[in-house]
Design a protein around this motif. Structure first.
Motif, PDB file in Angstrom:
ATOM      1  N   ALA A  55     -46.285  -3.379 -23.695  1.00 50.63           N
ATOM      2  CA  ALA A  55     -46.780  -2.678 -24.877  1.00 50.63           C
ATOM      3  C   ALA A  55     -46.883  -3.582 -26.096  1.00 50.63           C
ATOM      4  N   ALA A  56     -46.238  -4.744 -26.066  1.00 50.18           N
ATOM      5  CA  ALA A  56     -46.059  -5.560 -27.269  1.00 50.18           C
ATOM      6  C   ALA A  56     -47.354  -5.859 -28.027  1.00 50.18           C
ATOM      7  N   PRO A  57     -48.399  -6.416 -27.394  1.00 54.24           N
ATOM      8  CA  PRO A  57     -49.565  -6.822 -28.185  1.00 54.24           C
ATOM      9  C   PRO A  57     -50.550  -5.714 -28.498  1.00 54.24           C
ATOM     10  N   PHE A  58     -50.451  -4.571 -27.823  1.00 58.23           N
ATOM     11  CA  PHE A  58     -51.442  -3.517 -28.004  1.00 58.23           C
ATOM     12  C   PHE A  58     -51.250  -2.795 -29.341  1.00 58.23           C
ATOM     13  N   SER A  59     -52.329  -2.202 -29.816  1.00 62.60           N
ATOM     14  CA  SER A  59     -52.267  -1.472 -31.085  1.00 62.60           C
ATOM     15  C   SER A  59     -51.412  -0.217 -30.934  1.00 62.60           C
ATOM     16  N   GLU A  60     -50.899   0.240 -32.047  1.00 59.94           N
ATOM     17  CA  GLU A  60     -50.079   1.454 -32.036  1.00 59.94           C
ATOM     18  C   GLU A  60     -50.897   2.661 -31.610  1.00 59.94           C
ATOM     19  N   ASP A  61     -52.204   2.646 -31.860  1.00 59.49           N
ATOM     20  CA  ASP A  61     -53.075   3.750 -31.439  1.00 59.49           C
ATOM     21  C   ASP A  61     -53.065   3.937 -29.924  1.00 59.49           C
ATOM     22  N   LEU A  62     -52.849   2.834 -29.209  1.00 57.27           N
ATOM     23  CA  LEU A  62     -52.814   2.890 -27.747  1.00 57.27           C
ATOM     24  C   LEU A  62     -51.403   3.082 -27.211  1.00 57.27           C
ATOM     25  N   GLY A  63     -50.426   3.153 -28.111  1.00 57.17           N
ATOM     26  CA  GLY A  63     -49.043   3.279 -27.676  1.00 57.17           C
ATOM     27  C   GLY A  63     -48.315   1.953 -27.625  1.00 57.17           C
TER      28      GLY A  63
END
Length: 375
Positions: A58-66
């Motif tokens: 989850a680290a690099p993904f945007s908060e919109d994607l969780g």
């Protein structure tokens, strides 16, 4: 004049320490050698632990994607640590490159990326990158057939293909230009011929024999597809540079340590001025590689031409630096540098492979020139 701060935040430092400690404990080099000898060439428990124990996917993904929103800097840190461990995990393909291809395209694509974060899906780009990255026709053709599409053709040397639950495929739609498709890897008509690479990784030649796709598998067409391909291509190059930095750091560390232990003519070889100069040059090359990777990371959110120019420049310099660092490490280690007793040769081999992956140095000189003189 604005002063730039290149220091890592507390959270970024914790991310690095977490990944480094995990890989040191769970994926030491001896285990790496065992894993790459197996028929599969990987051990699924590492990726599963990334998802379930560390929540790392989850680290690099945007908060919109969780995700946690660590972005390019997070990917840089993780890829460098994966490089230090000579990891065979599909972070480059399924995390770094899949996101620009799919994010925001539609609800199904965002859901697919959320599946990646959860460790439920591994999405691998099945794309001829040096061709598609330059915006030319690919090796796969898509024919609209009323209710959907039919794919024919093939893609060679797709890294991590055996681990894919899904592929992102770039196909030529004729007058409509390129299109991207997100498809399950086990669809009827998709054939895969696996092979082992010289660096211990795995790849496959993938053939598409009249593969029938529903209309909703099309992610993007035309200019949107071109922009997504270019963004993914550049993100992948940047991540390769970060991996190479990690490998170079380890070669420098081992070389300095070896020079303190190996004795010749009654003293440690690290006391000889000629070798001190050579190791100082190695250090300079590593630091240049670090700087160019940071520059590439900063460019990913910029204009396409500037981004292409920055990542091409980074790849060119790092390919050159990596060869110097690798050759110097082998030479200073002497015969030991070529044996299986030490990991030096394995790490240098991976650097040589990176120099050809996603385009050679000559190819990126051409990209740099094109981006520099574009209107």
């Amino acid at each position: 004049m604005r002063q730039m701060n290149f220091e890592y935040t507390e959270e970024q430092t914790m991310l690095r320490e977490t990944v480094a400690a995990f890989l040191k404990d769970r994926f030491p080099f001896d285990r790496r050698r065992e894993v790459v000898k197996t028929p599969a060439g990987f051990s699924p428990d590492i990726w599963d632990a990334f998802a379930t124990e560390l929540g790392l996917l989850a680290a690099p993904f945007s908060e919109d994607l969780g995700g946690f929103g660590a972005g390019a800097t997070g990917n840089m840190i993780i890829m460098e640590e994966l490089g230090k461990a000579l990891s065979v995990e599909p972070w480059l393909e399924s995390i770094v490159m899949a996101e620009p291809l799919l994010a925001g395209a539609n609800a199904a694509c965002d859901e697919a990326l959320q599946g990646v974060i959860a460790g439920e899906r591994i999405i691998i780009p099945a794309i001829d990158w040096p061709v598609s990255g330059a915006g030319r026709k690919g090796t796969v053709e898509a024919q609209a057939d009323g209710s959907g599409f039919t794919l024919t053709g093939g893609v060679a040397l797709v890294r991590q293909a055996a681990r894919a639950t899904h592929f992102v495929i770039a196909a030529d739609l004729g007058s409509a230009g390129p299109a991207l498709f997100l498809v399950p890897a086990d669809l009827p008509g998709i054939d895969r011929e696996d092979a082992r690479l010289v660096d211990g990784g795995r790849c496959a030649d993938i053939a598409f024999h009249n593969v029938s796709l529903s209309a909703d598998t099309c992610v993007a067409e035309g200019d949107d597809a071109v922009q997504r391909l270019a963004a993914s291509f550049d993100a992948g190059l940047f991540a390769l540079c970060a991996e190479a930095v990690g490998i170079q750091r380890m070669l420098l560390e081992w070389t300095v340590e070896y020079s303190k232990q190996r004795k010749q003519f009654g003293k440690a070889i690290g006391e000889f001025q000629a070798l001190q100069h050579r190791m100082a040059e190695m250090f300079i090359k590593v630091e240049e590689s670090v700087s160019m990777t940071i520059l590439a990371a900063a460019s990913l959110s910029g204009e396409a031409d500037h981004r292409a120019k920055s990542v091409a420049a980074a790849k060119i310099l790092i390919d050159q630096s990596a060869r110097f660092v690798g050759e110097a490490a082998v030479q200073i280690h002497g015969g030991m540098g070529m044996t299986r007793e030490l990991p030096v040769a394995d790490y240098f081999t991976r650097l040589i492979a990176i120099a050809q992956q996603m385009g050679s140095t000559e190819y990126h000189f051409q990209r740099y020139e094109a981006a520099s003189f574009s209107a």
